[in-house]
Write an enzyme that holds these catalytic residues in place. Structure first.
Site, PDB file in Angstrom:
ATOM      1  N   PHE A   1      36.474  54.239  39.796  1.00 25.16           N
ATOM      2  CA  PHE A   1      36.747  54.167  38.350  1.00 25.16           C
ATOM      3  C   PHE A   1      36.232  55.370  37.574  1.00 25.16           C
ATOM      4  CE2 PHE A   1      36.349  49.370  39.232  1.00 25.16           C
ATOM      5  CZ  PHE A   1      37.636  49.322  39.751  1.00 25.16           C
TER       6      PHE A   1
ATOM      7  N   GLY B   1      41.626  33.006  51.470  1.00 26.68           N
ATOM      8  CA  GLY B   1      41.096  31.653  51.293  1.00 26.68           C
ATOM      9  C   GLY B   1      39.625  31.631  50.947  1.00 26.68           C
ATOM     10  N   ASP B   2      38.887  32.654  51.437  1.00 27.39           N
ATOM     11  CA  ASP B   2      37.445  32.735  51.195  1.00 27.39           C
ATOM     12  C   ASP B   2      37.127  33.679  50.030  1.00 27.39           C
ATOM     13  OD1 ASP B   2      38.088  35.156  52.278  1.00 27.39           O
ATOM     14  OD2 ASP B   2      36.743  35.021  54.005  1.00 27.39           O
TER      15      ASP B   2
ATOM     16  N   HIS C   1      36.865  58.633  27.633  1.00 29.39           N
ATOM     17  CA  HIS C   1      35.680  59.493  27.649  1.00 29.39           C
ATOM     18  C   HIS C   1      34.510  58.641  27.194  1.00 29.39           C
ATOM     19  CE1 HIS C   1      35.359  60.371  23.201  1.00 29.39           C
ATOM     20  NE2 HIS C   1      36.609  59.975  23.266  1.00 29.39           N
TER      21      HIS C   1
ATOM     22  N   ASP D   1      38.229  55.642  22.173  1.00 32.56           N
ATOM     23  CA  ASP D   1      37.873  56.396  23.387  1.00 32.56           C
ATOM     24  C   ASP D   1      39.026  56.505  24.385  1.00 32.56           C
ATOM     25  OD1 ASP D   1      35.319  56.685  22.404  1.00 32.56           O
ATOM     26  OD2 ASP D   1      34.379  55.271  23.794  1.00 32.56           O
TER      27      ASP D   1
ATOM     28  N   ASP E   1      49.278  33.281  56.192  1.00 33.93           N
ATOM     29  CA  ASP E   1      47.818  33.220  56.301  1.00 33.93           C
ATOM     30  C   ASP E   1      47.443  31.780  56.605  1.00 33.93           C
ATOM     31  OD1 ASP E   1      45.084  33.330  56.141  1.00 33.93           O
ATOM     32  OD2 ASP E   1      45.057  34.609  54.349  1.00 33.93           O
TER      33      ASP E   1
ATOM     34  N   ASP F   1      45.749  56.337  43.340  1.00 26.84           N
ATOM     35  CA  ASP F   1      44.609  56.631  42.461  1.00 26.84           C
ATOM     36  C   ASP F   1      44.927  57.747  41.461  1.00 26.84           C
ATOM     37  OD1 ASP F   1      43.101  54.735  43.782  1.00 26.84           O
ATOM     38  OD2 ASP F   1      42.030  56.176  45.035  1.00 26.84           O
TER      39      ASP F   1
ATOM     40  N   GLU G   1      44.445  30.964  57.986  1.00 29.89           N
ATOM     41  CA  GLU G   1      42.974  31.074  58.034  1.00 29.89           C
ATOM     42  C   GLU G   1      42.493  31.588  59.387  1.00 29.89           C
ATOM     43  OE1 GLU G   1      40.325  32.247  57.002  1.00 29.89           O
ATOM     44  OE2 GLU G   1      40.086  30.812  55.377  1.00 29.89           O
ATOM     45  N   ASN G   2      41.603  32.562  59.231  1.00 30.22           N
ATOM     46  CA  ASN G   2      41.116  33.317  60.388  1.00 30.22           C
ATOM     47  C   ASN G   2      42.276  33.930  61.147  1.00 30.22           C
ATOM     48  OD1 ASN G   2      38.390  32.916  59.857  1.00 30.22           O
ATOM     49  ND2 ASN G   2      38.432  30.907  60.833  1.00 30.22           N
TER      50      ASN G   2
ATOM     51  N   LEU H   1      34.780  61.438  31.980  1.00 33.13           N
ATOM     52  CA  LEU H   1      36.022  60.668  32.031  1.00 33.13           C
ATOM     53  C   LEU H   1      35.968  59.582  33.106  1.00 33.13           C
ATOM     54  CD1 LEU H   1      38.794  60.887  30.436  1.00 33.13           C
ATOM     55  CD2 LEU H   1      37.091  62.661  30.001  1.00 33.13           C
TER      56      LEU H   1
HETATM   57  O1  AHR Z   1      43.128  34.429  57.549  1.00 32.75           O
HETATM   58  C1  AHR Z   1      42.862  35.675  56.979  1.00 32.75           C
HETATM   59  C2  AHR Z   1      41.693  35.627  56.044  1.00 32.75           C
HETATM   60  O2  AHR Z   1      40.508  35.446  56.774  1.00 32.75           O
HETATM   61  C3  AHR Z   1      41.662  34.509  55.055  1.00 32.75           C
HETATM   62  O3  AHR Z   1      42.490  34.693  53.942  1.00 32.75           O
HETATM   63  C4  AHR Z   1      40.224  34.514  54.656  1.00 32.75           C
HETATM   64  O4  AHR Z   1      39.807  33.249  54.192  1.00 32.75           O
HETATM   65  C5  AHR Z   1      39.499  34.937  55.918  1.00 32.75           C
HETATM   66  O5  AHR Z   1      38.609  35.990  55.635  1.00 32.75           O
END
Ligand code: AHR
Length: 481
Positions: A402, A279-280, A446, A471, A202, A418, A204-205, A451
């Site tokens: 959930f 990252g975001d 519950h 519960d 990764d 799930d 970024e972008n 549930l």
């Molecule tokens: O690069 C992939 C992702 O794109 C990163 O982890 C994130 O920061 C952005 O949304």
């Protein structure tokens, strides 16, 4: 020697070393991670059994007995104080009330190392850890190495199950501002061969498998239960390597120049550290982390090969996912509530709604069948279970946002996950508490006779801490029908 002793002798020392399963330096005898329990919010630091050894899971088990525990901190063993804690809101908000991400269950990922029990970090969507003030991490185009050990069977196509270098702001500051290991099968950006999951970087972008931004067929689909994932980078050169963390050697899936896209040469690394998120703070991904490090400098292949041998020698293996009264596959069961209000009520369904109903031997067959379940091998994990309706063959208890529902099995990976549950000894001392496999902070509960899968505290009304242990504890008997 531990992995970080090996990196140090290779001239590329660890500047961050994270693991809930073992010490990553031969001499490390400090705290590996911290857990917080639900009963009184007390915390406990867990260290290795001895210097350089496996985590003291028994200390966690006794501290967390009859309550829930989450992992609050994954300590940095490198001496740089690059600890990982609950990720705050970033470009994206997490599910906690203040926008931070969830903390991981302390018990979602049990394993053994050389036969000794330990717990990994099981990260469902919405969960993440971060350090935006890390020191000693690579910045700009500086070189770094990373490896991590993941569960190769726990992944998804959400963004982004990452470990490594990211933005210090928590926001997306543009191409080249991250350099982290990614694991999963998202296909929005690059991919490897087959349908995934893949180890990618990764940056970024974009998630990258090689020089071509769309695909590197040399980056294989991973099928190992335990996977070692390596990403490293230096000026206009980076590499992806991987292998089975339980045997054999690393293979180089890519080693070459930066991707054919603008913004990645030179890199603009910022030096924060993330785990389980983008990252975001994109938090749609899932995965399991056992150990990982970041280094200063570009490690040699030989150094990484020695680290892989060390990981293999640690002997990661699977272990039981369940405890408490045993369930047997193929049997018919009914589950009785144990909260004082409701000890005559059983988990039942009316159509797709799952609730509790008062049931006894004098009820009609219809009512008895609505309160009876066939125990099946877990659809997503054979160490756990799924519950098929007695009166509606092919339909299973599954969680959806959930809430527990009865739905037809569509055979998708998501449905299977799930619908997989791992019973453990009842938190109130009676029967079983039925833990969600893919959201292990959550248990059958519950609440208003409906549930859910609930956590012990959280943003939903059904996450209320009052009566939580009662519960979520159900006495499992042979089925009414
Ligand atoms: O690069 C992939 C992702 O794109 C990163 O982890 C994130 O920061 C952005 O949304």
């Amino acid at each position: 020697a531990g992995p970080c002793d090996i990196y140090a002798s290779g001239g590329t020392p660890c500047i961050a070393a994270h693991s809930t399963t073992r010490a990553l330096f031969n001499s490390f005898n400090g705290s590996l991670y911290q857990v917080k329990r639900g009963s009184d919010s007390a915390t406990l630091n867990i260290g290795p059994l001895s210097a350089g050894g496996v985590a003291n899971a028994a200390a966690q088990d006794s501290f967390c007995a009859h309550t829930t525990c989450v992992i609050t901190t994954i300590f940095d063993q490198s001496g740089h104080n690059n600890h990982l804690t609950q990720a705050p809101a970033g470009g994206w908000k997490g599910p906690e009330a203040n926008g931070s991400d969830n903390l991981a269950s302390a018990t979602g990922a049990p394993v053994t190392l050389n036969g000794s029990k330990a717990y990994g970090v099981f990260i469902p969507p919405g969960t993440g850890y971060r350090n935006n003030a890390a020191t000693g991490t690579a910045k700009g185009d500086a070189a770094q190495g990373m490896y991590a050990v993941f569960d190769g069977t726990h992944y998804n196509g959400g963004c982004c199950f990452d470990y490594g270098n990211a933005e210090t702001s928590g926001g997306d500051t543009g191409a080249g501002h991250m350099e982290a290991i990614y694991f999963g099968n998202i296909n929005v950006w690059g991919t490897g061969s087959g349908s995934g999951p893949w180890i990618m970087a990764d940056l970024e972008n974009g998630l990258f498998s090689g020089v071509n931004v769309k695909q590197n067929t040399g980056d294989p689909t991973i099928t190992d239960r335990f996977v070692t994932a390596v990403v490293k980078g230096q000026p206009n050169n980076w590499a992806i390597r991987g292998g089975n963390a339980a045997s054999g050697a690393l293979t180089t899936f890519y080693n070459g120049q930066r991707p054919n896209a603008s913004g990645y040469n030179p890199m603009s690394k910022e030096g924060a550290i993330i785990l389980g998120i983008g990252g975001d703070n994109s938090n749609g991904a899932q995965g399991t982390f056992y150990e990982g490090v970041m280094t200063s400098g570009f490690p040699s292949d030989a150094t990484e090969n020695a680290v892989q041998a060390n990981i293999v020698a640690a002997k990661y293996a699977t272990t039981s996912m369940t405890s408490g009264p045993a369930l047997s596959v193929g049997s018919h069961v009914s589950l009785r509530a144990t909260t004082a209000c409701c000890t005559n009520r059983f988990i039942s369904h009316q159509g797709s709604t799952v609730n509790t109903q008062v049931v006894s031997s004098s009820n009609t067959t219809t009512v008895k069948q609505q309160a009876s379940w066939v125990v099946r091998t877990g659809l997503a994990n054979s160490a756990c279970f799924s519950f098929e309706s007695v009166d509606t063959a092919g339909s299973f208890l599954r969680q959806s946002s959930f809430q527990l529902m009865l739905n037809a099995n569509d055979n998708s990976k998501g449905f299977h996950e799930d619908a997989t549950f791992c019973p453990q000894a009842g938190l109130n001392g009676q029967g079983n508490s039925v833990r969600s496999w893919n959201y292990p902070t959550r248990f059958f509960r519950h609440f208003g006779n409906v549930l859910y899968i609930a956590s012990n505290g959280g943003v939903h009304d059904f996450d209320a801490t009052a009566l939580f242990n009662d519960d979520v504890s159900f006495v499992v008997s042979s089925g009414f029908a």
